[in-house]
Write an enzyme that holds these catalytic residues in place. Structure first.
Site, PDB file in Angstrom:
ATOM      1  N   HIS A  35      45.882  53.237  35.450  1.00  0.00           N
ATOM      2  CA  HIS A  35      45.196  53.159  35.038  1.00  0.00           C
ATOM      3  C   HIS A  35      43.532  54.242  35.049  1.00  0.00           C
ATOM      4  O   HIS A  35      42.530  53.522  36.035  1.00  0.00           O
ATOM      5  CB  HIS A  35      45.150  51.586  35.388  1.00  0.00           C
ATOM      6  CG  HIS A  35      46.318  50.775  35.469  1.00  0.00           C
ATOM      7  ND1 HIS A  35      46.913  50.100  36.083  1.00  0.00           N
ATOM      8  CD2 HIS A  35      46.463  49.658  34.266  1.00  0.00           C
ATOM      9  CE1 HIS A  35      48.090  49.764  35.911  1.00  0.00           C
ATOM     10  NE2 HIS A  35      47.838  49.282  34.856  1.00  0.00           N
ATOM     11  N   HIS A  75      44.794  47.095  39.662  1.00  0.00           N
ATOM     12  CA  HIS A  75      45.608  48.436  38.893  1.00  0.00           C
ATOM     13  C   HIS A  75      44.185  49.297  38.938  1.00  0.00           C
ATOM     14  O   HIS A  75      45.165  50.812  38.394  1.00  0.00           O
ATOM     15  CB  HIS A  75      45.431  47.887  37.502  1.00  0.00           C
ATOM     16  CG  HIS A  75      44.602  47.102  37.119  1.00  0.00           C
ATOM     17  ND1 HIS A  75      44.120  45.651  36.980  1.00  0.00           N
ATOM     18  CD2 HIS A  75      43.364  47.165  35.907  1.00  0.00           C
ATOM     19  CE1 HIS A  75      42.565  45.969  36.101  1.00  0.00           C
ATOM     20  NE2 HIS A  75      42.711  46.744  35.851  1.00  0.00           N
ATOM     21  N   GLY A 124      46.930  43.657  42.540  1.00  0.00           N
ATOM     22  CA  GLY A 124      47.567  43.663  41.977  1.00  0.00           C
ATOM     23  C   GLY A 124      47.951  42.620  41.074  1.00  0.00           C
ATOM     24  O   GLY A 124      47.707  42.805  39.634  1.00  0.00           O
ATOM     25  N   PRO A 125      48.898  41.912  41.852  1.00  0.00           N
ATOM     26  CA  PRO A 125      48.667  40.343  41.486  1.00  0.00           C
ATOM     27  C   PRO A 125      47.344  39.757  40.826  1.00  0.00           C
ATOM     28  O   PRO A 125      46.302  39.840  41.919  1.00  0.00           O
ATOM     29  CB  PRO A 125      49.255  39.504  41.982  1.00  0.00           C
ATOM     30  CG  PRO A 125      50.080  40.694  43.004  1.00  0.00           C
ATOM     31  CD  PRO A 125      49.065  42.092  43.684  1.00  0.00           C
ATOM     32  N   GLY A 163      41.376  39.429  33.826  1.00  0.00           N
ATOM     33  CA  GLY A 163      42.573  38.919  34.451  1.00  0.00           C
ATOM     34  C   GLY A 163      42.066  38.650  35.771  1.00  0.00           C
ATOM     35  O   GLY A 163      42.568  37.224  35.712  1.00  0.00           O
ATOM     36  N   ILE A 194      37.678  43.829  27.991  1.00  0.00           N
ATOM     37  CA  ILE A 194      38.965  44.361  27.132  1.00  0.00           C
ATOM     38  C   ILE A 194      40.339  43.840  28.361  1.00  0.00           C
ATOM     39  O   ILE A 194      39.919  43.744  29.887  1.00  0.00           O
ATOM     40  CB  ILE A 194      39.233  45.588  26.916  1.00  0.00           C
ATOM     41  CG1 ILE A 194      37.763  46.127  26.292  1.00  0.00           C
ATOM     42  CG2 ILE A 194      40.324  46.369  27.037  1.00  0.00           C
ATOM     43  CD1 ILE A 194      38.320  46.197  24.495  1.00  0.00           C
ATOM     44  N   HIS A 265      42.639  50.978  28.642  1.00  0.00           N
ATOM     45  CA  HIS A 265      42.916  49.867  30.136  1.00  0.00           C
ATOM     46  C   HIS A 265      43.718  51.052  30.833  1.00  0.00           C
ATOM     47  O   HIS A 265      44.299  50.805  32.773  1.00  0.00           O
ATOM     48  CB  HIS A 265      43.363  48.655  29.597  1.00  0.00           C
ATOM     49  CG  HIS A 265      44.132  48.153  30.789  1.00  0.00           C
ATOM     50  ND1 HIS A 265      43.359  46.735  32.004  1.00  0.00           N
ATOM     51  CD2 HIS A 265      45.906  48.633  30.944  1.00  0.00           C
ATOM     52  CE1 HIS A 265      44.751  46.718  32.606  1.00  0.00           C
ATOM     53  NE2 HIS A 265      45.741  47.547  32.254  1.00  0.00           N
ATOM     54  N   GLU A 414      47.014  24.256  46.290  1.00  0.00           N
ATOM     55  CA  GLU A 414      47.978  25.149  47.280  1.00  0.00           C
ATOM     56  C   GLU A 414      47.463  27.005  46.828  1.00  0.00           C
ATOM     57  O   GLU A 414      47.662  27.521  48.472  1.00  0.00           O
ATOM     58  CB  GLU A 414      49.150  24.603  46.971  1.00  0.00           C
ATOM     59  CG  GLU A 414      49.014  23.636  47.535  1.00  0.00           C
ATOM     60  CD  GLU A 414      49.099  22.602  46.122  1.00  0.00           C
ATOM     61  OE1 GLU A 414      48.455  22.937  44.676  1.00  0.00           O
ATOM     62  OE2 GLU A 414      49.146  21.252  46.432  1.00  0.00           O
ATOM     63  N   PHE A 440      56.226  22.781  47.100  1.00  0.00           N
ATOM     64  CA  PHE A 440      54.323  22.565  46.501  1.00  0.00           C
ATOM     65  C   PHE A 440      54.656  23.872  46.887  1.00  0.00           C
ATOM     66  O   PHE A 440      53.148  24.692  46.695  1.00  0.00           O
ATOM     67  CB  PHE A 440      53.643  22.482  46.476  1.00  0.00           C
ATOM     68  CG  PHE A 440      53.423  20.625  45.984  1.00  0.00           C
ATOM     69  CD1 PHE A 440      54.549  20.765  44.642  1.00  0.00           C
ATOM     70  CD2 PHE A 440      52.751  19.448  47.154  1.00  0.00           C
ATOM     71  CE1 PHE A 440      54.626  19.511  43.973  1.00  0.00           C
ATOM     72  CE2 PHE A 440      52.513  18.540  45.461  1.00  0.00           C
ATOM     73  CZ  PHE A 440      54.493  18.156  45.347  1.00  0.00           C
ATOM     74  N   HIS A 464      57.825  17.486  54.582  1.00  0.00           N
ATOM     75  CA  HIS A 464      58.140  16.743  53.425  1.00  0.00           C
ATOM     76  C   HIS A 464      59.849  17.313  52.722  1.00  0.00           C
ATOM     77  O   HIS A 464      59.158  17.949  51.329  1.00  0.00           O
ATOM     78  CB  HIS A 464      57.508  15.783  51.862  1.00  0.00           C
ATOM     79  CG  HIS A 464      56.314  15.471  52.691  1.00  0.00           C
ATOM     80  ND1 HIS A 464      55.718  15.610  53.591  1.00  0.00           N
ATOM     81  CD2 HIS A 464      56.347  14.011  52.771  1.00  0.00           C
ATOM     82  CE1 HIS A 464      55.270  14.169  54.324  1.00  0.00           C
ATOM     83  NE2 HIS A 464      55.305  13.440  53.107  1.00  0.00           N
ATOM     84  N   HIS A 476      58.749  15.604  44.292  1.00  0.00           N
ATOM     85  CA  HIS A 476      58.550  16.427  45.422  1.00  0.00           C
ATOM     86  C   HIS A 476      59.379  16.223  46.502  1.00  0.00           C
ATOM     87  O   HIS A 476      59.699  16.737  47.582  1.00  0.00           O
ATOM     88  CB  HIS A 476      57.732  14.518  46.376  1.00  0.00           C
ATOM     89  CG  HIS A 476      56.645  14.788  45.463  1.00  0.00           C
ATOM     90  ND1 HIS A 476      56.564  14.210  44.153  1.00  0.00           N
ATOM     91  CD2 HIS A 476      55.226  14.269  45.662  1.00  0.00           C
ATOM     92  CE1 HIS A 476      55.139  14.093  43.760  1.00  0.00           C
ATOM     93  NE2 HIS A 476      54.471  14.281  45.114  1.00  0.00           N
ATOM     94  N   ARG A 523      59.920  14.362  56.726  1.00  0.00           N
ATOM     95  CA  ARG A 523      58.383  13.513  56.666  1.00  0.00           C
ATOM     96  C   ARG A 523      59.310  12.507  57.400  1.00  0.00           C
ATOM     97  O   ARG A 523      59.118  11.160  57.948  1.00  0.00           O
ATOM     98  CB  ARG A 523      58.810  13.048  55.373  1.00  0.00           C
ATOM     99  CG  ARG A 523      58.247  11.638  55.229  1.00  0.00           C
ATOM    100  CD  ARG A 523      57.985  10.629  53.331  1.00  0.00           C
ATOM    101  NE  ARG A 523      56.793   9.754  53.823  1.00  0.00           N
ATOM    102  CZ  ARG A 523      57.527   8.266  53.320  1.00  0.00           C
ATOM    103  NH1 ARG A 523      58.905   8.086  53.183  1.00  0.00           N
ATOM    104  NH2 ARG A 523      57.246   7.755  53.531  1.00  0.00           N
TER     105      ARG A 523
END
Ligand SMILES: Cc1ncc(C[n+]2csc(CCOP(=O)(O)OP(=O)(O)O)c2C)c(N)n1
Length: 671
Positions: A35, A75, A124-125, A163, A194, A265, A414, A440, A464, A476, A523
């Site tokens: 990039h 990136h 990166g993510p 992003g 962009i 990009h 979370e 979760f 839980h 849940h 739990r």
């Protein structure tokens, strides 16, 4: 954009920033991928930040009081690699840049923590970096409160793109930073309008500056190519008691034919256009060739922090022996001596008293013992404090007026919590753990995966953990989350059966330096199954024989967590019929898999029927049932085949057939 005017306005600055732009063009061209546009657009901001503000010493990348710089828009990794090379980080050689994105190079496609000093986190993510940054800034606040400005007094800078700001996790991060007035956190928004698909307006019309202001940030808007404006904005941001966002209006792929387009990009490899861009920059040397006076200017930038670091070292050396030892210990992620004896004492007490408690409560009992001897732990929960049992008496609550507080109310965030905890762990000096419901983990998963990938010991307290939570119902009740967590490389998934195993699991999680842990906790109340005290940490072997067969061993029941007591009850039924049955508790598959074959064979010998019991899907169990000397025809599983339901826990166990009788019947059907 009038490149000539930009050059003329700040000729020296221009060429220094051009070094980043041309290295980026050259490396991306050599790799034929990558990039280019983002580093070319943000080179001016980076040049001003590194040369006029960032506190760092390229010769001492691990200096605990350095400013942290996080490239959330990962990136654009060539921006960071160029900076590290130019400022003289020894590992970041020109050859590494030439080998951008190639096998064995530390210049991976996206910045990877651990590949090279100066890379503070894996990005990166999109959205992770800015969320990590919140944890970095919190860690700095907590440590500054504890050790004083003499030892801890730095900023966290982050570059985020469109992003990063579109990703949902950024909202959680921005909210947290605003609420906690993390004034040492300064974010640059690469406002180039962009993304890959085109202009931002295709998918978003958020007024980002209003959004940040609404969350409690100090916000400025500048021309991201004007070095004086950048400098002034950073100075103002540092003076603000609030976290700061500097909206930098930039041009992606500045000076290239692809400028201001989505084509800019990605990888700009057309040689003709590349040469035209360099000519426009006034850059006359060949690929990867940085004129000596520009390189030496950058190297001077890289060594300027040496004095500040030496002064810092002198301040550390002047501290009491005790304080110096503790400071070194927490940054080395070493455990203090008393931890093991505290854990052993608790195990002994529990074995004697044999209480019936939920393992989430067991976890709290362990933390009550651990937190007083580990000043580096920072606990928290995503608005489930009373359910996750993560808060102990001595922690205090982290807040604007109590930076020493070691408990964080993360709110219903979370993902933000997990990413910020990673930031804390990466900052160093802090051992974060945080809780939510096991179901979760899905909401926290991208950051949990990165903890594993980076090799950092973040602890995820997931309570839980099955249908055993009862009436809250299938939304849940996790059924697949153990398998998902176990499928993640470099992750220890603990599902302890009682308080003793919970204490052992915590000891292992806290002793780990490079592996995150998932504590999967119930739990519902569970009986103590480890009633015979053993000083040794049996969970460290991952699985062990909890109850031996009487008479000829004809069956082995393997179970984890809440199902271990069901396995023991099934054993009673089977033994009553003269069927010798061994029960193996398996609190951590990953650690068992690491044992040598001799030990694994002792625990799981060939021959007997094997039945696994776990209130979750079967995925993964076949290794222990059919593999490891087992046989498919002689193995079975008692667990969940689909989602759960709303009802009291004991009714659910009955209806879904996870009972001692069902296990015993399964064994008999296989004999
Ligand atoms: C979570 C996540 N989703 C998708 C991607 C793929 N991706 C990489 S860059 C990018 C566009 C980002 O746009 P922006 O932040 O504006 O970067 P710029 O175009 O300015 O370089 C996308 C979708 C990613 N890296 N991470």
């Amino acid at each position: 954009m009038d490149i000539a005017a930009l050059r003329a306005a700040h000729p020296d600055h221009w060429m220094r920033a051009a070094a980043i732009r041309t290295l980026t063009l050259d490396a991306v061209a050599a790799a034929n991928s990558g990039h280019s546009g983002m580093p070319m657009g943000m080179a001016d901001v980076a040049t001003v930040l590194y040369s006029r503000h960032l506190k760092f010493d390229a010769a001492a990348p691990d200096w605990p009081d350095r400013d942290r710089f996080i490239l959330s828009a990962g990136h654009g990794s060539m921006l960071l690699y160029s900076l590290l090379h130019l400022t003289g980080y020894p590992e970041m050689t020109l050859d590494q840049l030439r080998n951008f994105r190639q096998w064995g190079a530390i210049t991976a496609g996206h910045p990877e923590y651990g590949h090279a000093p100066g890379i503070e986190t894996t990005t990166g993510p999109l959205g992770q970096g800015i969320s990590n940054a919140v944890g970095f800034a919190m860690a700095e606040e907590i440590l500054r409160a504890r050790y004083g400005k003499a030892l801890m007094d730095h900023h966290t800078y982050v570059i985020a793109g469109d992003g990063c700001l579109m990703e949902g996790v950024s909202h959680e991060a921005i909210g947290l930073a605003g609420r906690h007035q993390l004034g040492r956190l300064i974010a640059f928004w690469d406002n180039n309008n962009i993304t890959i698909d085109g202009e931002v307006g295709l998918s978003d019309r958020t007024d980002q500056m209003t959004r940040f202001r609404a969350a409690g940030w100090h916000v400025q808007e500048i021309d991201g190519h004007d070095p004086d404006a950048i400098d002034a904005a950073i100075t103002a941001a540092k003076a603000s008691p609030l976290p700061s966002m500097i909206a930098c209006k930039t041009h992606i792929a500045l000076g290239h034919a692809a400028q201001d387009t989505s084509k800019g990009h990605g990888a700009l490899t057309d040689q003709g256009q590349l040469q035209d861009a360099k000519a426009a920059y006034g850059w006359t040397t060949g690929p990867f060739d940085i004129p000596a006076e520009i390189k030496s200017w950058w190297e001077e930038v890289g060594s300027r922090g040496a004095t500040a670091r030496a002064e810092w070292q002198a301040r550390l050396d002047a501290q009491s022996e005790r304080r110096q030892t503790e400071f070194a210990r927490i940054f080395a992620r070493d455990m203090p001596k008393p931890l093991a004896s505290r854990i052993r004492a608790l195990k002994k007490q529990i074995a004697d008293e044999a209480p019936k408690v939920a393992t989430r409560k067991s976890s709290e009992m362990v933390l009550e013992v651990v937190n007083p001897v580990l000043p580096e732990t920072v606990g928290g929960s995503a608005d489930l404090t009373g359910s996750n049992n993560t808060k102990t008496g001595d922690l205090g609550v982290f807040d604007t007026d109590n930076r020493k507080g070691r408990y964080i109310y993360w709110g219903i965030r979370e993902h933000g919590m997990a990413a910020a905890m990673n930031g804390m762990a990466l900052h160093g000096g802090v051992r974060p753990y945080g809780g939510t419901f096991m179901a979760f983990t899905d909401y926290a998963r991208p950051a949990m995966r990165l903890a594993a990938l980076m090799g950092i010991p973040t602890v995820f307290v997931m309570t839980h953990d099955s249908i055993g939570l009862g009436e809250d119902g299938p939304t849940h009740q996790p059924v697949e989350h153990l398998a998902i967590s176990r499928a993640t490389p470099n992750t220890m998934v603990f599902r302890p059966a009682d308080t003793v195993e919970t204490a052992e699991a915590w000891e292992l999680a806290l002793s780990s330096k490079s592996t995150p842990s998932v504590l999967s906790l119930t739990r519902q109340g569970l009986p103590t199954v480890r009633t015979e005290h053993k000083t040794r940490n049996l969970t460290a072997q991952g699985a062990y024989v909890l109850a031996e067969a009487t008479g000829k061993r004809r069956a082995i029941i393997l179970a984890t967590g809440s199902e271990v007591s069901i396995a023991l009850a099934a054993r009673d039924l089977l033994q009553a019929e003269g069927i010798g049955t061994r029960v193996v508790s398996m609190p951590c598959w990953e650690l068992f898999a690491e044992q040598d074959e001799g030990y694994r064979r002792k625990v799981l010998p060939a021959g007997p029927v094997r039945v696994g019991v776990e209130a979750a899907v079967r995925t993964g169990w076949d290794r222990w049932l059919c593999g490891e000397r087992g046989r498919e025809a002689k193995s079975g599983f008692v667990g969940m085949e689909g989602f759960g339901a709303s009802a009291p826990a004991d009714v659910l166990y009955e209806k879904f057939g996870i009972t001692a009788e069902a296990v015993s019947d399964k064994v008999k059907s296989l004999l």
